[in-house]
Design a protein around this motif. Structure first.
Motif, PDB file in Angstrom:
ATOM      1  N   GLY A 185       0.796  -1.228   0.000  1.00  0.00           N
ATOM      2  CA  GLY A 185       0.000   0.000   0.000  1.00  0.00           C
ATOM      3  C   GLY A 185       0.822   1.270   0.000  1.00  0.00           C
ATOM      4  O   GLY A 185       0.295   2.363   0.248  1.00  0.00           O
ATOM      5  N   LYS A 186       2.123   1.151  -0.296  1.00  0.00           N
ATOM      6  CA  LYS A 186       3.004   2.321  -0.261  1.00  0.00           C
ATOM      7  C   LYS A 186       3.136   2.939  -1.648  1.00  0.00           C
ATOM      8  O   LYS A 186       3.372   2.224  -2.633  1.00  0.00           O
ATOM      9  N   PRO A 187       3.003   4.262  -1.747  1.00  0.00           N
ATOM     10  CA  PRO A 187       3.202   4.943  -3.041  1.00  0.00           C
ATOM     11  C   PRO A 187       4.693   5.180  -3.278  1.00  0.00           C
ATOM     12  O   PRO A 187       5.532   4.946  -2.399  1.00  0.00           O
ATOM     13  N   MET A 188       5.016   5.680  -4.432  1.00  0.00           N
ATOM     14  CA  MET A 188       6.398   6.044  -4.745  1.00  0.00           C
ATOM     15  C   MET A 188       6.771   7.342  -4.035  1.00  0.00           C
ATOM     16  O   MET A 188       5.959   8.261  -3.946  1.00  0.00           O
ATOM     17  N   GLY A 189       8.010   7.400  -3.559  1.00  0.00           N
ATOM     18  CA  GLY A 189       8.526   8.645  -3.006  1.00  0.00           C
ATOM     19  C   GLY A 189       8.861   9.601  -4.133  1.00  0.00           C
ATOM     20  O   GLY A 189       8.857   9.230  -5.310  1.00  0.00           O
ATOM     21  N   LYS A 190       9.161  10.863  -3.797  1.00  0.00           N
ATOM     22  CA  LYS A 190       9.382  11.879  -4.819  1.00  0.00           C
ATOM     23  C   LYS A 190      10.574  11.549  -5.712  1.00  0.00           C
ATOM     24  O   LYS A 190      10.518  11.716  -6.930  1.00  0.00           O
ATOM     25  N   GLU A 191      11.663  11.044  -5.105  1.00  0.00           N
ATOM     26  CA  GLU A 191      12.846  10.728  -5.905  1.00  0.00           C
ATOM     27  C   GLU A 191      12.570   9.550  -6.826  1.00  0.00           C
ATOM     28  O   GLU A 191      12.972   9.540  -7.995  1.00  0.00           O
ATOM     29  N   GLU A 192      11.861   8.544  -6.306  1.00  0.00           N
ATOM     30  CA  GLU A 192      11.513   7.393  -7.135  1.00  0.00           C
ATOM     31  C   GLU A 192      10.559   7.823  -8.248  1.00  0.00           C
ATOM     32  O   GLU A 192      10.676   7.375  -9.397  1.00  0.00           O
ATOM     33  N   LEU A 193       9.629   8.681  -7.920  1.00  0.00           N
ATOM     34  CA  LEU A 193       8.679   9.209  -8.902  1.00  0.00           C
ATOM     35  C   LEU A 193       9.427   9.922 -10.028  1.00  0.00           C
ATOM     36  O   LEU A 193       9.113   9.756 -11.214  1.00  0.00           O
ATOM     37  N   THR A 194      10.417  10.691  -9.658  1.00  0.00           N
ATOM     38  CA  THR A 194      11.195  11.436 -10.648  1.00  0.00           C
ATOM     39  C   THR A 194      11.998  10.491 -11.528  1.00  0.00           C
ATOM     40  O   THR A 194      12.124  10.707 -12.737  1.00  0.00           O
ATOM     41  N   ALA A 195      12.559   9.440 -10.932  1.00  0.00           N
ATOM     42  CA  ALA A 195      13.327   8.460 -11.711  1.00  0.00           C
ATOM     43  C   ALA A 195      12.445   7.768 -12.742  1.00  0.00           C
ATOM     44  O   ALA A 195      12.858   7.542 -13.885  1.00  0.00           O
ATOM     45  N   GLU A 196      11.214   7.424 -12.363  1.00  0.00           N
ATOM     46  CA  GLU A 196      10.299   6.779 -13.308  1.00  0.00           C
ATOM     47  C   GLU A 196       9.850   7.765 -14.389  1.00  0.00           C
ATOM     48  O   GLU A 196       9.673   7.386 -15.551  1.00  0.00           O
ATOM     49  N   ALA A 197       9.675   9.022 -14.009  1.00  0.00           N
ATOM     50  CA  ALA A 197       9.314  10.037 -14.998  1.00  0.00           C
ATOM     51  C   ALA A 197      10.437  10.210 -16.015  1.00  0.00           C
ATOM     52  O   ALA A 197      10.178  10.417 -17.213  1.00  0.00           O
ATOM     53  N   LEU A 198      11.675  10.124 -15.560  1.00  0.00           N
ATOM     54  CA  LEU A 198      12.824  10.203 -16.464  1.00  0.00           C
ATOM     55  C   LEU A 198      12.791   9.048 -17.461  1.00  0.00           C
ATOM     56  O   LEU A 198      13.030   9.236 -18.662  1.00  0.00           O
ATOM     57  N   THR A 199      12.486   7.839 -16.970  1.00  0.00           N
ATOM     58  CA  THR A 199      12.384   6.681 -17.853  1.00  0.00           C
ATOM     59  C   THR A 199      11.318   6.904 -18.915  1.00  0.00           C
ATOM     60  O   THR A 199      11.514   6.607 -20.101  1.00  0.00           O
ATOM     61  N   GLU A 200      10.168   7.430 -18.500  1.00  0.00           N
ATOM     62  CA  GLU A 200       9.077   7.686 -19.446  1.00  0.00           C
ATOM     63  C   GLU A 200       9.473   8.742 -20.472  1.00  0.00           C
ATOM     64  O   GLU A 200       9.120   8.646 -21.657  1.00  0.00           O
ATOM     65  N   LEU A 201      10.219   9.757 -20.023  1.00  0.00           N
ATOM     66  CA  LEU A 201      10.667  10.809 -20.933  1.00  0.00           C
ATOM     67  C   LEU A 201      11.547  10.235 -22.031  1.00  0.00           C
ATOM     68  O   LEU A 201      11.365  10.528 -23.222  1.00  0.00           O
ATOM     69  N   ILE A 202      12.503   9.392 -21.645  1.00  0.00           N
ATOM     70  CA  ILE A 202      13.424   8.810 -22.623  1.00  0.00           C
ATOM     71  C   ILE A 202      12.691   7.836 -23.537  1.00  0.00           C
ATOM     72  O   ILE A 202      12.793   7.898 -24.771  1.00  0.00           O
ATOM     73  N   ALA A 203      11.936   6.914 -22.912  1.00  0.00           N
ATOM     74  CA  ALA A 203      11.269   5.863 -23.678  1.00  0.00           C
ATOM     75  C   ALA A 203      10.166   6.402 -24.573  1.00  0.00           C
ATOM     76  O   ALA A 203       9.871   5.817 -25.617  1.00  0.00           O
TER      77      ALA A 203
END
Length: 537
Positions: free
Chosen positions: A324-342
């Protein structure tokens, strides 16, 4: 102390001799011991002893082509590094990348970590399973359809620019919109379409991922805001504060980062600190920081102005793991970076490649346009819908054939053999052996695709056995680590390609010229100079 004292007593020449001897022994002894039992496999001589052969090939930007030539010379199995065997067989895809085989990503992926490990570069199976659970529902077919209006909006913006260029082309005018400019001649406008596809793809993914476009289509310029202070942006800033940013060419940053990481990743971990001190790698290292800064700035801006808008970042914020834990801000940013590249480079590269192949094969372009005209004759909107294009067989064949010849990721993605070993194509490999299956070569396998496998011919998708094709078609990778965003990519390409070729006609400025590409982690066209005009239907 005795060894240290001895070393200190050595003169400079002796110290150089000793260092060189240790380096040689460090490469020769593993070859003699052969812990992974791959010494007998053929390959480049230097690749038997050192990662530097593959590192140099990757740095020069044509890894897939070079490895392909090695397979043509040596056959199915080629040793491309001391502990890396490339296997050019479609059957190997189902084993090396299979669900449940226990294989792990190699340390190649460590070179792609910047903010923190994300879905793409995490090597831990539990960590990947957790991240995939949070992310995968965002890219389900149902969820992706919510993004369709945004995709169509930016295609419409592209048309406004291209219609104006076509009008200028008819009048014999010229201009400098976009990189490289444009000129009118013979009733067409002649320009490099690659920068425009970059603008389109970046604005789409900016809007989908962060809630606002980068504004590249509006400005006709490759520029994106980068956070000056990563720490300050991730930590957060008040509503009245203004994040300090600078503007950099995002497309070039992604290209430099891809080449750097793909070259650094093939080197042994102990070599990487040394390589980073070289001037060529310094440029790439800065690109890694700059690319992270683009994602950090975009996420910080998006979180500063909360919205109920259904974009990717908003859906990531809603996602929770099994606890039930959401992503933290740093993890959220890392995934957003992946989406940006991909979501940017892949779409622009593929759109450009499809345009090249259709312009290079006018009969195929005409056949596609005939299908589009007949199927979409009742539609007034120049930008097609996913619903109206998803079942057009020749459109699908054209896109698939283009992705076969120009898969954005052509290299063999490296996997480590799990405990207990792995049997691939009749050969058994011990734990820890690095194996990969090169997509570029698999997509040119003549036993599957026919003797004309190097040619662009969409008709083969109606002629060949579908089971054989699916086993050898790998544009989005295979297994549990395959591309999570393939539904979004497919929707974008269907809308972009159908809309553009229904509205415009293309020819190449130099039909005899080879379609030049350069490869970092992804294969990217260098340019694509076309002559475009509005169609009269």
């Amino acid at each position: 102390m005795t060894i240290l004292a001895t070393l200190l007593d050595l003169d400079f020449r002796s110290l150089v001799y000793l260092t060189c001897s240790l380096l040689v022994l460090g490469h020769v002894i593993p070859w003699l011991l052969d812990p992974h039992a791959i010494r007998a496999y053929p390959g480049p001589f230097l690749a038997k002893f050192t990662d530097l052969w593959l590192g140099r090939v990757a740095a020069l930007g044509h890894r897939s082509e070079v490895v392909h030539e090695m397979h043509k010379k040596h056959g199915k199995f080629v040793r491309i590094a001391p502990n890396h065997l490339s296997i050019a067989d479609p059957d190997a895809l189902q084993v090396v990348y299979a669900h449940g085989n226990g294989s792990l990503k190699s340390n190649f992926y460590d070179a792609f970590v910047s903010i923190q490990r994300g879905l793409f570069n995490t090597r831990s199976r539990p960590a990947h399973a957790r991240k995939r659970k949070i992310v995968s529902h965002i890219f389900s077919q149902k969820s992706v359809l919510e993004f369709e209006p945004h995709v169509r909006l930016y295609v419409s913006q592209l048309f406004k620019h291209w219609d104006r260029l076509c009008e200028g082309g008819l009048k014999g005018m010229s201009g400098d919109d976009g990189e490289g400019g444009w000129k009118g001649r013979n009733g067409r406008v002649w320009f490099d379409c690659l920068p425009w596809y970059n603008y389109l793809a970046f604005d789409i993914i900016g809007d989908l991922a962060f809630g606002f476009p980068f504004g590249m289509l509006q400005s006709c310029r490759d520029a994106a805001p980068v956070a000056v202070s990563h720490e300050e942006a991730i930590a957060g800033y008040g509503a009245d504060d203004k994040l300090e940013v600078k503007y950099l060419p995002a497309v070039q940053v992604i290209n430099d980062r891809g080449t750097y990481s793909a070259s650094m990743g093939v080197l042994a971990p102990w070599m990487r600190p040394i390589a980073k001190k070289l001037p060529w790698f310094n440029k790439g290292s800065q690109a890694v920081k700059s690319l992270a800064g683009i994602a950090i700035a975009a996420v910080a801006q998006r979180l500063k102005t909360p919205s109920d808008r259904r974009d990717l970042l908003g859906k990531l914020q809603e996602g929770k793991d099994d606890e039930g834990k959401p992503m933290g801000k740093e993890e959220l940013t890392a995934e957003a970076l992946t989406e940006l590249i991909a979501g940017s480079d892949t779409t622009s590269n593929s759109s450009c490649a499809i345009t090249y192949y259709l312009a290079h094969n006018p009969h195929v372009q005409s056949k596609l346009q005939k299908e589009l005209d007949e199927a979409l004759s009742e539609e007034d909107d120049p930008v097609t819908t996913f619903q109206s294009t998803k079942s057009l067989p020749y459109l699908e064949a054209v896109i698939n054939e283009s992705l076969r010849l120009h898969a954005t990721s052509g290299i063999g993605l490296p996997r480590l053999v799990p405990e207990g070993g792995l049997t691939v194509c009749g050969r058994t490999f011990p734990e820890g052996t690095c194996l990969s299956v090169p997509t570029y070569t698999i997509h040119r396998n003549k036993e599957v695709w026919g003797e004309d496998a190097d040619e662009f011919r969409p008709e083969r998708w109606f002629e060949l056995d579908k089971n054989d094709i699916q086993k050898a078609f790998n544009p989005f990778s295979y297994g549990p680590r395959s591309c999570v965003g393939r539904n979004l990519a497919s929707m974008e390409l269907l809308i972009i390609v159908a809309s553009i070729f229904r509205r415009y006609d293309f020819v190449l400025e130099q039909p005899e010229k080879h379609f030049d590409t350069v490869e970092g982690f992804l294969r990217k066209p260098v340019e694509c100079i076309v002559g475009m005009r509005r169609r009269v239907v």
